[in-house]
Design a protein around this motif. Structure first.
Motif, short mmCIF file in Angstrom:
data_model
loop_
_atom_site.label_atom_id
_atom_site.label_comp_id
_atom_site.label_asym_id
_atom_site.label_seq_id
_atom_site.Cartn_x
_atom_site.Cartn_y
_atom_site.Cartn_z
N GLN A 1 -7.26 -6.50 2.31
CA GLN A 1 -7.99 -6.39 1.07
C GLN A 1 -9.32 -7.09 1.27
N HIS B 1 0.81 -1.22 0.00
CA HIS B 1 0.00 0.00 0.00
C HIS B 1 0.85 1.27 0.00
N GLU C 1 1.41 1.47 -3.93
CA GLU C 1 0.32 0.93 -4.74
C GLU C 1 -0.01 1.80 -5.95
N PRO D 1 -0.32 -8.07 -3.36
CA PRO D 1 -1.30 -7.17 -2.72
C PRO D 1 -2.09 -7.81 -1.59
N ASP E 1 -0.07 -7.58 1.34
CA ASP E 1 0.45 -6.23 1.53
C ASP E 1 1.97 -6.22 1.59
#
Length: 399
Positions: A216, A128, A131, A155, A158
Motif C-alpha cells: 500500500q 487484496h 478487497e 490492509p 495484506d
C-alpha cells in the motif's frame, strides 16, 4: 655352454612364474564376479568408459527407492502434499468496479487461495483477494462450495480472515511453523489455485530473506520471504510450506512484467501472521497506537510535518505543523514553521514508510520519543499514542 644353460633355466622359471600369476588373477576375478551376483550394484572397470544408463525395462538399484518406488526426495514431496492439500481452499469473489467515464458500475470477478486455520472455519488469505468483494465463496477439497464472510482485515499488511460454516469433518487446519530461523537454500512448497487449477503444488527454494514489499502506498512490509517456486495469479493467499508440512508464510506477490511467474515470488512470514491474526479474529482489525500525524513531506533533512490531527496526540505533545494564516477566505500555510522529524525512539527515519513502520507494533498508551529539527536544533518530544482511529491504514493513504 654354461651361459646357455643358465639362460635356458631362467626362461623356464620365468614362464612358470607368469603362468602362476595369470592363474591367480583369473581366480581373483572369478571370486569378484561370484560376489557381484549377490549385489544390486554393478561396478564396471574404468577402462569400460562411463557407467551406462539402465537399459529400457531395467531398474535403478532398489536401495534408492521405498516400497512405492519413490526416492527419499519424492517421499517428502508426496507427504507434504498429502498432509496439506486438504487445508487449501479456492476463493472466488464477485464485486463491482466504478467506471467514471460511463458513470456506471461494472461487475467483476476474482479468485485466489486460502489456508484453513481451525475447525471453527477461519481461513487465512490476502486482503487484496477479497478487497472489493461483495460476495465470497470458498471451495473445499471435497468440492463443497460455501459462502464466506469477512471476519477482519489488515490492509497495510495484506492479511485478511474469512469464515465459513462447514460440515464436521470437512475442515483440515494447516499446522503453523516458524519463520524465525529460515535460511536461504531451504526447500519450500507453494500450494494454491493458479489460474483456477485447484490445490496445485510447486516447489523451490528460499532465494532471499528480509526483503521489503510495498503493498500500500507509503507502507512497507518487512521480513518478506523471496522464493523461486512457481506462483501465478490465483496463488495469492495460499500457504508457503516447509518440508515438515508447516505453514511458514503466505504467498502474496510476484515480480514479473507479464503478471506470470518469473521465478521471483514473495511471501508474508508466519511470524507477522501469528501477531496479526488473533487481533483480526477478536477485533476485526489490528489495534495500533495513533500518533495524530496524517501528512508529511520529504526534505533533505527529514520528514516535515504537513498536517496534524487537531487535538491529536502529536499536537498535544507539542509537535508543530505549518503555521496557518487567514487572508479573507484564503488560508495560507507556512511550512517553514513546521517541525522536521528526524528520528523516532532514536531510530532515524527518511521516508513515510519508515515512520509508519515504527508504529506497526505500538499500542494506544505507548510513549514514543519523536526527535524533530526545530530552528536548526534537535528537540526530543515524548508523545503518548492515542486510541485506534483507523491506524496506519488512514495514515498510509494520506502521508
Amino acid at each position: 655352454m654354461r651361459q646357455f644353460a643358465v639362460c635356458l633355466l631362467a626362461a623356464v622359471l620365468g614362464s612358470c612364474l607368469a603362468l602362476w600369476i595369470m592363474d591367480s588373477r583369473q581366480s581373483t576375478v572369478g571370486q569378484v564376479e561370484a560376489q557381484g551376483t549377490n549385489s544390486p550394484y554393478s561396478f564396471p572397470s574404468s577402462s569400460a568408459g562411463p557407467m551406462p544408463f539402465p537399459a529400457p525395462g531395467a531398474s535403478f538399484p532398489t536401495a534408492l527407492y521405498n516400497a512405492d518406488g519413490l526416492t527419499p526426495e519424492e517421499q517428502v514431496n508426496v507427504a507434504v502434499y498429502e498432509n496439506c492439500n486438504r487445508s487449501v481452499v479456492n476463493i472466488s469473489t464477485t464485486g463491482v468496479s466504478a467506471d467514471r467515464f460511463l458513470m456506471m458500475q461494472i461487475p467483476e470477478e476474482g479468485s485466489g487461495s486460502g489456508a484453513i486455520l481451525d475447525h471453527q472455519g477461519h481461513i487465512l488469505t490476502n486482503f487484496h483477494v477479497i478487497e472489493r468483494a461483495r460476495q465470497i465463496n470458498v471451495t473445499l477439497f471435497n468440492e463443497d462450495s460455501l459462502p464466506a464472510k469477512l471476519v477482519g482485515a489488515d490492509p497495510v499488511n495484506d492479511i485478511a480472515i474469512i469464515k465459513v460454516d462447514a460440515k464436521e469433518g470437512t475442515l483440515f487446519p494447516i499446522p503453523l511453523g516458524s519463520s524465525d530461523h529460515l535460511q536461504v537454500g531451504m526447500r519450500v512448497f507453494a500450494l494454491g489455485n493458479p489460474f483456477g487449477l485447484e490445490r496445485s503444488m510447486s516447489q523451490g527454494i528460499i532465494s532471499s530473506l528480509n526483503r521489503t514489499l510495498e503493498v500500500q502506498r507509503n507502507w512497507v512490509i518487512k521480513s518478506i520471504i523471496q522464493i523461486d517456486a512457481s506462483i501465478n495469479p490465483g496463488n495469492s493467499g495460499g500457504p508457503l510450506i516447509n518440508t515438515h508440512g508447516q505453514l511458514i508464510g503466505m504467498n502474496t506477490a510476484i515480480a514479473s512484467r507479464v503478471e506470470q511467474s518469473a521465478g521471483i515470488g514473495f511471501a508474508i512470514p508466519v511470524s507477522l501472521i501469528r501477531r496479526v491474526v488473533p487481533e483480526l479474529i477478536k477485533h476485526g482489525k489490528v489495534i495500533r497506537g495513533d500518533v495524530g500525524i496524517t501528512h508529511v513531506t520529504i526534505t533533505d533533512k527529514g520528514l516535515r510535518v504537513a498536517r496534524l490531527v487537531p487535538g491529536g496526540p502529536a499536537e498535544k505533545a507539542g509537535i508543530k505543523g505549518p503555521k496557518v494564516t487567514r487572508r479573507g477566505l484564503l488560508e495560507i500555510a507556512d511550512s517553514s514553521a513546521a517541525d522536521v522529524i528526524v528520528a523516532v525512539n532514536e531510530e532515524p527515519v527518511t521516508s513515510a514508510a519508515e515512520l509508519l513502520g515504527i508504529f506497526e507494533s505500538k499500542k494506544p498508551g505507548d510513549i514514543v520519543e519523536i526527535s524533530v529539527l526545530r530552528k536548526d536544533e534537535v528537540v526530543k518530544v515524548p508523545v503518548t499514542l492515542g486510541g485506534d482511529q483507523g491506524g496506519p491504514k488512514s495514515a498510509a493513504e494520506n502521508i
